[in-house]
Design an enzyme around this catalytic site. Structure first.
Site, mmCIF file in Angstrom:
data_model
loop_
_atom_site.group_PDB
_atom_site.id
_atom_site.type_symbol
_atom_site.label_atom_id
_atom_site.label_comp_id
_atom_site.label_asym_id
_atom_site.label_seq_id
_atom_site.Cartn_x
_atom_site.Cartn_y
_atom_site.Cartn_z
ATOM 1 N N ASP A 1 0.828 -1.218 0.000
ATOM 2 C CA ASP A 1 0.000 0.000 0.000
ATOM 3 C C ASP A 1 0.857 1.261 0.000
ATOM 4 O O ASP A 1 2.003 1.251 0.462
ATOM 5 C CB ASP A 1 -0.910 0.017 1.252
ATOM 6 C CG ASP A 1 -0.110 -0.073 2.539
ATOM 7 O OD1 ASP A 1 0.819 -0.901 2.597
ATOM 8 O OD2 ASP A 1 -0.400 0.676 3.482
ATOM 9 N N GLU A 2 0.260 2.295 -0.489
ATOM 10 C CA GLU A 2 0.790 3.656 -0.359
ATOM 11 C C GLU A 2 2.284 3.771 -0.676
ATOM 12 O O GLU A 2 3.008 4.480 0.023
ATOM 13 C CB GLU A 2 0.536 4.183 1.072
ATOM 14 C CG GLU A 2 -0.925 4.243 1.425
ATOM 15 C CD GLU A 2 -1.177 4.542 2.908
ATOM 16 O OE1 GLU A 2 -2.125 5.286 3.188
ATOM 17 O OE2 GLU A 2 -0.442 4.019 3.767
HETATM 18 C C1 TNX Z 1 -3.972 3.777 5.577
HETATM 19 S S1 TNX Z 1 -4.886 1.078 5.073
HETATM 20 C C2 TNX Z 1 -2.918 2.877 5.639
HETATM 21 C C3 TNX Z 1 -2.158 2.754 6.876
HETATM 22 C C4 TNX Z 1 -2.619 3.720 7.917
HETATM 23 C C5 TNX Z 1 -4.126 3.766 7.911
HETATM 24 C C6 TNX Z 1 -4.697 4.609 8.996
HETATM 25 C C7 TNX Z 1 -3.568 0.990 4.432
HETATM 26 C C8 TNX Z 1 -3.365 -0.132 3.573
HETATM 27 N N1 TNX Z 1 -2.674 1.942 4.678
HETATM 28 O O1 TNX Z 1 -0.776 2.922 6.619
HETATM 29 O O2 TNX Z 1 -2.159 3.276 9.142
HETATM 30 O O3 TNX Z 1 -4.548 4.277 6.685
HETATM 31 O O4 TNX Z 1 -6.073 4.505 9.026
#
Ligand code: TNX
Length: 504
Positions: A318-319
């Site tokens: 993710d991200e």
């Molecule tokens: C998004 S959910 C993220 C996390 C954060 C979260 C906080 C996801 C796959 N990545 O890195 O902790 O939001 O709500």
């Protein structure tokens, strides 16, 4: 002769009816998750009549556990026996039952049987029976159980929750307590988010600095911590004993600052980063072009897989905002080649659909419906964790102290009142592996804060995963949930006493 049979019958009918009181029907007990089929026969079984439990070789452990709880719950002893006609029987059937968690719990006025094709099904059936006894603790006729048959199996194979032990570290004992609290609700997967920018939480013998350096921090500057391999194995075994499977996550290629700070060679510029204790996301990446990156990834996957009997390994994904898209795809595809060597099925956050999804593989839908659909088209199964319904770190309302609100508030009703199949058009029941409620810990620094966010919402996710949609509705659930507050209180759980629920 006929006359005496007539009188004997009359006597025995009157004996049964004067002995056994009229009690609340089996179907009216506030089970969570609610069983999928209950047929009540509306008689009563005296708990005092249950003195022995019949087990087989494979169920000796479960029998011993039941006997121990029985003593605590009913103040009576239950002898574990391996032959004869006991008043309580655990029956391991040989039938080719399609779902190993399926069970049948039968209570009549002579005794109890739990039958299933697998030990895990017997365990689920025992959780139902145990809940029934607990629900009757304050009943006037608490020494009796209502009769009938419960035939039950889960709607989804995967009913999980996730703990982020990276942003803030949670000790082995804290995780064990969480396991104790989720097992009665038939949750069967616990996903541990073991690495992130703020901390690396699992000992890797071939890369010791990951924990020596990367394990020493957490959000806000606290001391962090990590699990030794012995501790991790202990956690896995503890969960397994309650039929909960651990899913380890190493988040990559982003969310890797703790590793990048531990080993300079994992950075493209060869310089270790600084440790990080803030709450930003999306600023770190492994160096996709370096071969050492894949040596590192494979060593980590090998060591963790060797300690993880469950089928899944979560690779994050993710991200990864600072990983160029083509590098991200290259990286995820390389990781996908590594996992089968260690017999693990990959799970990744929904962004992993950019890569070639292998078969089998799982994409965890958290925010982006297009990603979820694309992953399905590439043959992946879906794990449903929509942030706006199922993120345990979302605040209940504006008064909640810990937690975030980027996906909106999630009051108890909203957390319960949704259906995994109805969320994304084009995603059908058969595409869905199950449901997971993640608890991210940027703002969650200790167990009481964690419990406040997880409970009671987690009971609702457990029910969404187990109970068919036709048996779920908020009004009925809310009334059942009200009765569970006292169990949470008995276990000293710091749960949120939502004003929407008329707590008993
Ligand atoms: C998004 S959910 C993220 C996390 C954060 C979260 C906080 C996801 C796959 N990545 O890195 O902790 O939001 O709500």
């Amino acid at each position: 002769m006929t006359r005496s049979i007539f009188f004997l019958t009359l006597i025995s009918i009157s004996m049964i009816s004067c002995q056994a009181p009229k009690i609340q029907s089996l179907a009216d007990h506030p089970f969570i998750p609610y069983p999928n089929q209950i047929s009540a026969t509306d008689q009563a079984l005296s708990i005092g009549a249950i003195d022995q439990i019949l087990v087989a070789e494979e169920t000796l452990g479960l029998g011993a556990e039941i006997a121990e709880s029985w003593k605590q719950l009913t103040d009576q002893s239950l002898e574990v026996v391996t032959d004869g006609a006991a008043s309580f029987q655990l029956i391991l059937e040989e039938s080719g039952q399609q779902n190993e968690e399926q069970y049948q719990l039968q209570i009549d006025n002579k005794g109890i049987t739990i039958a299933s094709g697998a030990v895990v099904g017997l365990y689920r059936g025992w959780q139902t029976l145990k809940q029934l006894i607990e629900l009757r603790q304050e009943a006037a006729e608490k020494d009796y159980l209502p009769t009938g048959t419960i035939t039950d199996s889960p709607d989804y194979a995967y009913r999980g929750t996730m703990l982020d032990v990276s942003r803030h570290f949670f000790t082995v004992d804290e995780v064990k307590r969480y396991i104790d609290l989720i097992a009665p609700y038939k949750i069967n997967y616990l996903h541990l988010h073991l690495s992130d920018d703020q901390g690396w939480r699992i000992e890797i013998k071939s890369w010791p600095k990951l924990t020596e350096i990367g394990g020493t921090t957490e959000v806000g500057g606290g001391p962090g911590g990590f699990y030794t391999q012995e501790q991790y194995k202990d956690l896995v075994a503890y969960a397994q004993n309650k039929h909960i499977t651990i899913v380890p996550e190493i988040d990559m290629p982003g969310h890797t600052n703790a590793a990048l700070a531990s080993y300079a060679e994992l950075n493209c510029n060869g310089t270790a980063t600084e440790l990080y204790t803030g709450t930003d996301v999306g600023f770190s990446t492994l160096c996709v072009d370096k071969e050492v990156t894949y040596t590192f990834v494979e060593d980590v996957i090998r060591e963790i897989s060797a300690m993880t009997p469950g089928p899944y390994f979560h690779i994050g994904g993710d991200e990864s905002h600072v990983t160029p898209k083509k590098d991200f795809i290259t990286f995820i595809n390389r990781v996908y080649e590594i996992l089968p060597k260690y017999d693990k099925i990959p799970i990744g956050w929904d962004e992993v659909q950019l890569a070639d999804m292998p078969n089998p593989s799982v994409a965890q839908y958290w925010a982006n419906a297009e990603n979820a659909l694309a992953a399905k088209k590439k043959g992946a199964q879906l794990l449903i964790s929509p942030a706006s319904y199922a993120y345990l770190d979302m605040k209940y309302d504006s008064l909640t102290v810990s937690g975030l609100k980027w996906a909106g508030y999630v009051p108890v009703e909203k957390g319960y009142s949704w259906d995994p199949v109805a969320l994304v058009e084009g995603i059908e029941k058969e595409d869905i592996l199950g449901v997971e409620a993640p608890l991210w810990s940027e703002t969650v620094g200790n167990s009481p804060e964690m419990e406040l966010l997880a409970f009671p919402r987690l009971l609702g996710y457990a029910e969404i995963g187990w109970t068919r949609p036709e048996s779920r509705n908020w009004e009925a659930y809310k009334a059942r949930l009200a009765q569970h507050g006292k169990f949470l209180d008995q276990k000293a759980v710091n749960f949120y006493k939502s004003p929407a629920v008329d707590w008993k």
